[in-house]
Design a protein around this motif. Structure first.
Motif, PDB file in Angstrom:
ATOM      1  N   PRO A 162       9.565  -5.019  12.780  1.00 25.52           N
ATOM      2  CA  PRO A 162       8.376  -5.361  13.570  1.00 25.52           C
ATOM      3  C   PRO A 162       7.201  -4.482  13.159  1.00 25.52           C
ATOM      4  O   PRO A 162       7.368  -3.300  12.849  1.00 25.52           O
ATOM      5  CB  PRO A 162       8.811  -5.068  15.011  1.00 25.52           C
ATOM      6  CG  PRO A 162      10.301  -4.980  14.964  1.00 25.52           C
ATOM      7  CD  PRO A 162      10.656  -4.492  13.605  1.00 25.52           C
ATOM      8  N   ALA A 163       6.006  -5.068  13.165  1.00 24.16           N
ATOM      9  CA  ALA A 163       4.808  -4.321  12.772  1.00 24.16           C
ATOM     10  C   ALA A 163       3.726  -4.497  13.824  1.00 24.16           C
ATOM     11  O   ALA A 163       3.661  -5.522  14.502  1.00 24.16           O
ATOM     12  CB  ALA A 163       4.298  -4.806  11.416  1.00 24.16           C
ATOM     13  N   VAL A 164       2.873  -3.492  13.961  1.00 24.51           N
ATOM     14  CA  VAL A 164       1.697  -3.616  14.806  1.00 24.51           C
ATOM     15  C   VAL A 164       0.613  -4.322  13.996  1.00 24.51           C
ATOM     16  O   VAL A 164       0.721  -4.497  12.783  1.00 24.51           O
ATOM     17  CB  VAL A 164       1.198  -2.234  15.283  1.00 24.51           C
ATOM     18  CG1 VAL A 164       2.294  -1.505  16.036  1.00 24.51           C
ATOM     19  CG2 VAL A 164       0.711  -1.390  14.104  1.00 24.51           C
ATOM     20  N   VAL A 165      -0.453  -4.744  14.670  1.00 27.98           N
ATOM     21  CA  VAL A 165      -1.525  -5.458  13.988  1.00 27.98           C
ATOM     22  C   VAL A 165      -2.378  -4.479  13.205  1.00 27.98           C
ATOM     23  O   VAL A 165      -2.945  -3.533  13.752  1.00 27.98           O
ATOM     24  CB  VAL A 165      -2.396  -6.234  14.989  1.00 27.98           C
ATOM     25  CG1 VAL A 165      -3.559  -6.901  14.282  1.00 27.98           C
ATOM     26  CG2 VAL A 165      -1.557  -7.270  15.724  1.00 27.98           C
ATOM     27  N   THR A 166      -2.439  -4.684  11.893  1.00 29.52           N
ATOM     28  CA  THR A 166      -3.342  -3.920  11.024  1.00 29.52           C
ATOM     29  C   THR A 166      -4.154  -4.916  10.216  1.00 29.52           C
ATOM     30  O   THR A 166      -3.793  -6.093  10.086  1.00 29.52           O
ATOM     31  CB  THR A 166      -2.568  -3.009  10.061  1.00 29.52           C
ATOM     32  OG1 THR A 166      -1.738  -3.815   9.221  1.00 29.52           O
ATOM     33  CG2 THR A 166      -1.709  -1.999  10.804  1.00 29.52           C
ATOM     34  N   SER A 167      -5.258  -4.452   9.644  1.00 29.37           N
ATOM     35  CA  SER A 167      -6.074  -5.329   8.819  1.00 29.37           C
ATOM     36  C   SER A 167      -6.900  -4.483   7.867  1.00 29.37           C
ATOM     37  O   SER A 167      -6.961  -3.249   7.989  1.00 29.37           O
ATOM     38  CB  SER A 167      -6.995  -6.198   9.687  1.00 29.37           C
ATOM     39  OG  SER A 167      -7.881  -5.395  10.459  1.00 29.37           O
ATOM     40  N   GLY A 168      -7.530  -5.150   6.892  1.00 33.99           N
ATOM     41  CA  GLY A 168      -8.359  -4.447   5.915  1.00 33.99           C
ATOM     42  C   GLY A 168      -9.405  -5.362   5.342  1.00 33.99           C
ATOM     43  O   GLY A 168      -9.568  -6.511   5.762  1.00 33.99           O
ATOM     44  N   ALA A 169     -10.109  -4.869   4.336  1.00 30.58           N
ATOM     45  CA  ALA A 169     -11.178  -5.635   3.688  1.00 30.58           C
ATOM     46  C   ALA A 169     -10.692  -6.327   2.419  1.00 30.58           C
ATOM     47  O   ALA A 169     -11.450  -7.032   1.767  1.00 30.58           O
ATOM     48  CB  ALA A 169     -12.346  -4.708   3.355  1.00 30.58           C
ATOM     49  N   GLY A 170      -9.452  -6.123   2.026  1.00 28.96           N
ATOM     50  CA  GLY A 170      -8.908  -6.718   0.807  1.00 28.96           C
ATOM     51  C   GLY A 170      -7.407  -6.834   0.940  1.00 28.96           C
ATOM     52  O   GLY A 170      -6.822  -6.435   1.962  1.00 28.96           O
ATOM     53  N   PRO A 171      -6.746  -7.423  -0.081  1.00 32.82           N
ATOM     54  CA  PRO A 171      -7.250  -7.675  -1.428  1.00 32.82           C
ATOM     55  C   PRO A 171      -7.837  -9.062  -1.659  1.00 32.82           C
ATOM     56  O   PRO A 171      -8.276  -9.363  -2.769  1.00 32.82           O
ATOM     57  CB  PRO A 171      -5.986  -7.514  -2.274  1.00 32.82           C
ATOM     58  CG  PRO A 171      -4.894  -8.034  -1.397  1.00 32.82           C
ATOM     59  CD  PRO A 171      -5.273  -7.587  -0.016  1.00 32.82           C
ATOM     60  N   PHE A 172      -7.875  -9.939  -0.621  1.00 38.09           N
ATOM     61  CA  PHE A 172      -8.348 -11.304  -0.843  1.00 38.09           C
ATOM     62  C   PHE A 172      -9.733 -11.574  -0.271  1.00 38.09           C
ATOM     63  O   PHE A 172     -10.335 -12.604  -0.556  1.00 38.09           O
ATOM     64  CB  PHE A 172      -7.335 -12.307  -0.292  1.00 38.09           C
ATOM     65  CG  PHE A 172      -6.075 -12.391  -1.106  1.00 38.09           C
ATOM     66  CD1 PHE A 172      -6.001 -13.223  -2.213  1.00 38.09           C
ATOM     67  CD2 PHE A 172      -4.974 -11.613  -0.785  1.00 38.09           C
ATOM     68  CE1 PHE A 172      -4.850 -13.294  -2.972  1.00 38.09           C
ATOM     69  CE2 PHE A 172      -3.811 -11.675  -1.544  1.00 38.09           C
ATOM     70  CZ  PHE A 172      -3.750 -12.509  -2.647  1.00 38.09           C
ATOM     71  N   GLY A 173     -10.233 -10.690   0.571  1.00 37.48           N
ATOM     72  CA  GLY A 173     -11.585 -10.865   1.101  1.00 37.48           C
ATOM     73  C   GLY A 173     -11.691 -11.921   2.175  1.00 37.48           C
ATOM     74  O   GLY A 173     -12.729 -12.546   2.333  1.00 37.48           O
ATOM     75  N   ALA A 174     -10.610 -12.135   2.939  1.00 37.40           N
ATOM     76  CA  ALA A 174     -10.612 -13.097   4.037  1.00 37.40           C
ATOM     77  C   ALA A 174      -9.811 -12.509   5.192  1.00 37.40           C
ATOM     78  O   ALA A 174      -8.709 -12.002   4.994  1.00 37.40           O
ATOM     79  CB  ALA A 174     -10.008 -14.431   3.596  1.00 37.40           C
TER      80      ALA A 174
END
Length: 334
Positions: A162-174
């Protein structure tokens, strides 16, 4: 432990040297513990199978395809990014499609299969891992909406990490793509490795035998891709294109190799030549030596993509999402 030289790698379970592909034997110096690979062919060994030609890949197999890998039986695998239930799919060299359905409306990010030790046949998958990466605003019908799943013999796809919600600016740009755990890889020993489980930049291992989840290391940025480097080391990319060597055992310090200058969307190492192949956010498909020297642009992609290496000596490329698939022949000698 022995000292493993060129053509050999330390087996973390026995702490002794094993031949590294494509060497077939070891030579050891008596009294010193130093060993190196022997019987290392100059020509790529013939494959026992052949992955399907891209021109024969059925369009239905590529519907929504986003994750991509190939196993030792030359089977293609995809994980999908669809509206509604998603799927892990396998395409055999003979063109037979097997499908495993997700537990709910959960986007899938990556798929990774074990190499060398598990081929898979019939309706039972090889040791296959994948990621659920639904973002908070994507309407995911599950809690937790992110994590690493494992294809079971009964066809179910449970979350095992299980993972918590993370996000970033890449690698796909969406936003709906750049979320959740990333950098999924399955070692030759069957362990799952993945980043961004509890926070961006963490690196975790899941043991399929004990079902233990272990924190291995912390990297200086969100993980975007990874691949096995040798028997006891992983090659991990972080946002911006930086590459790091990370030991599989907890407690080691990641070693930064350098940067490719653009987010890494997918990365694989050719066990025969040792060269590493990566698809980048700036659409370059590159290859380079293990020390990051001799960087070559193999192709320019029309959009983002994922790469996988077939046992038959071809580099396969999936343009995401949904294909098509193409391939580039790898060097036949070294």
């Amino acid at each position: 432990a022995q000292s493993c030289g060129p053509g050999a790698a330390c087996n973390p379970r026995t702490m002794r040297c094993d031949p590294a592909l494509s060497c077939r034997a070891l030579s050891c110096e008596e009294g010193t513990g130093r060993c190196w690979g022997s019987d290392c062919p100059c020509d790529r060994p013939p494959a026992s199978c052949a992955t399907i030609n891209p021109s024969s890949v059925p369009s239905g197999f590529l519907s929504g395809a986003f994750g991509f890998d190939i196993d030792d039986g030359c089977n293609l695998y995809t994980a999908t990014m669809l509206s509604g239930p998603d799927y892990v799919r396998r395409l055999s060299p003979a063109g037979v499609v097997s499908t495993w359905t997700s537990v709910a409306n959960l986007n899938m990010g990556e798929v990774a299969v074990q190499r060398r030790a598990n081929v898979g046949s019939g309706t039972v998958a090889a040791n296959v891992a994948f990621t659920y990466i639904c973002c908070a605003g994507c309407g995911c019908a599950s809690n937790p909406p992110q994590g690493v799943g494992h294809v079971q013999g009964d066809g179910s796809l449970p979350v095992v990490v299980p993972a918590v919600v993370t996000s970033g600016a890449g690698p796909f740009g969406a936003g709906y793509l750049d979320t959740g755990p990333y950098g999924l890889a399955v070692s030759s020993l069957g362990e799952f490795f993945v980043g961004n489980v509890r926070a961006n930049g963490d690196w975790y291992r899941y043991d399929t035998d004990s079902r233990m989840i272990t924190a291995v290391a912390t990297l200086p940025g969100r993980v975007t891709a990874s691949t096995a480097f040798d028997l006891d080391t992983m090659l991990v990319a972080t946002e911006g294109g930086a590459l790091h060597l990370v030991e599989r055992a907890p407690g080691g310090t990641p070693q930064r190799l350098g940067t490719l200058g653009s987010d890494v969307q997918s990365i694989r190492r050719d066990a025969f030549t040792g060269r590493i192949y990566a698809s980048l956010r700036d659409r370059r498909l590159v290859s380079f030596a293990p020390d990051l020297s001799d960087l070559r642009v193999e192709s320019m992609l029309s959009r983002g993509g994922r790469v996988a290496i077939s046992p038959d000596g071809w580099l396969y490329v999936l343009l995401s999402e949904g294909g098509p698939v193409s391939r580039i022949q790898l060097p036949t000698s070294r």
